[in-house]
Design an enzyme around this catalytic site. Sequence first.
Site, short mmCIF file in Angstrom:
data_model
loop_
_atom_site.label_atom_id
_atom_site.label_comp_id
_atom_site.label_asym_id
_atom_site.label_seq_id
_atom_site.Cartn_x
_atom_site.Cartn_y
_atom_site.Cartn_z
N CYS A 1 15.90 -21.19 17.30
CA CYS A 1 14.59 -21.61 16.80
C CYS A 1 13.46 -20.71 17.32
CB CYS A 1 14.36 -23.08 17.10
SG CYS A 1 13.40 -23.87 15.81
N HIS B 1 19.15 -25.95 14.76
CA HIS B 1 19.64 -26.46 16.04
C HIS B 1 21.13 -26.76 16.00
CE1 HIS B 1 15.90 -26.90 18.38
NE2 HIS B 1 15.38 -26.80 17.16
N GLU C 1 23.00 -27.58 18.31
CA GLU C 1 23.34 -28.71 19.19
C GLU C 1 22.98 -30.05 18.54
OE1 GLU C 1 20.57 -27.20 19.25
OE2 GLU C 1 18.99 -28.63 19.74
N1 GLN Z 1 12.16 -25.96 17.45
C1 GLN Z 1 11.52 -24.85 17.70
O1 GLN Z 1 11.89 -24.03 18.53
C2 GLN Z 1 10.23 -24.64 16.97
C3 GLN Z 1 9.90 -23.18 16.79
C4 GLN Z 1 8.44 -22.92 16.46
N2 GLN Z 1 7.66 -23.51 17.43
C5 GLN Z 1 8.12 -23.43 15.07
O2 GLN Z 1 7.49 -24.46 14.90
O3 GLN Z 1 8.53 -22.77 14.14
#
Ligand code: GLN
Length: 415
Positions: A308, A392, A394
Amino acid sequence: MATKTFSFTLSLNDLFGSKSPQTASKVSLFSVKCSAGNGERPWKNSDARLVLEDGSIWKAKSFGASGTQVGEVVFNTSLTGYQEILTDPSYAGQFVLMTNPHIGNTGINFDDEESAQCFLSGLVIRSLSISTSNWRCEKDLGDYLAERNVMGIYDVDTRAITRRLREDGSLIGVLSTDNSKTDEELLQMSKSWDIVGIDLISGVSCKSPFEWVDRTKDEWEFSSSEGPRDTFHVVAYDFGIKHNILRRLASYGCKITVVPSTWPASETLKLNPDGVLFSNGPGDPSAVPYAVETVKDIIGKVPVFGICMGHQLLGQALGGTTYKMKFGHHGGNHPVRNLRTGRVEISSQNHNYAVDPATLPEGVEVTHINLNDSSCAGLAFPARKIVSLQYHPEASPGPHDSDNGERLQTCSTVY
Ligand SMILES: NC(=O)CC[C@H](N)C(=O)O
């Protein structure tokens, strides 16, 4: 104002007789907090406003903390897992609106925390469950939010707000229980705040390195490919890391050192890790150039994996750009195609930014795309030992399609 709590609690024994197998369990059937005295009504009236930057005003009922709070409103389409969502540090600076209309029914337990704190700005829901019933439940959602000083609202038209966000894109909002503030004041507050360009990871990262050893508990383990302990030493950069990322790495046998977002690359390399993980984290990846520099200093020297925010920082470190999406992806039901295998994974996602693959240098492969909008969901750059995912693996909450040990193997053995 005086507040009284009317609470009626029956045991299962009362309901089903002594043959019930769980006679010790209690089901709280009805618990309503309301104002009392002076002819006041025994139900709660609207006492909160959500004012969006487009000028719309949404009356609601408050629970959890009271006050005035500004943030970006995003909608999350997960059907379950509100506790994991509340404790995901990547929601810092945001109000999470749950599209599932009924929230709070399983209460809060001590096992499902994704971090030690709630960093989000507030929770917006349609209907707050008047009862909690779950074998792990330790407290109800309202009390939990109040303890953690997080504002919540219910009895608000979450479908209408979601449609507005889908049409107009993410909006800044101000949530307030303060009657002394005018609508115009709250509107001005929402217009004068922005989430773009703010470093939010420094507020959620750990302050010093530590070792992580907890694995996924046996009763929740779903993978048969658990490795022996300490197979790989992974240094995990904490940009707001979710505990379940660490638990999954530990379950796959990794020895894990978690380091703060500002930890120098040279110190990481001195630890001679088998791999480095760049974690998820809140906010705008363009607002944290120091983290991009750290990533630049590490890639090519050891295998790395980004999740992410980590994926976005890797995209920037490779010379690519990130952009803000219209309303992002937040939920446990996002279809992703693995372009190498053709396999589709139903994934858990939470992001508002994405990497623009057209800006990446030659040799970087887009390995996954989000099937809802074809945005980039995964990258690989074998020449520099990089793999990353926008979503994600996980889960927590979400389906487990993306959880497998292959990526660790790919990261550490093939490259
Ligand atoms: N879950 C995250 O790592 C979010 C990544 C980043 N902050 C976004 O909103 O795109």
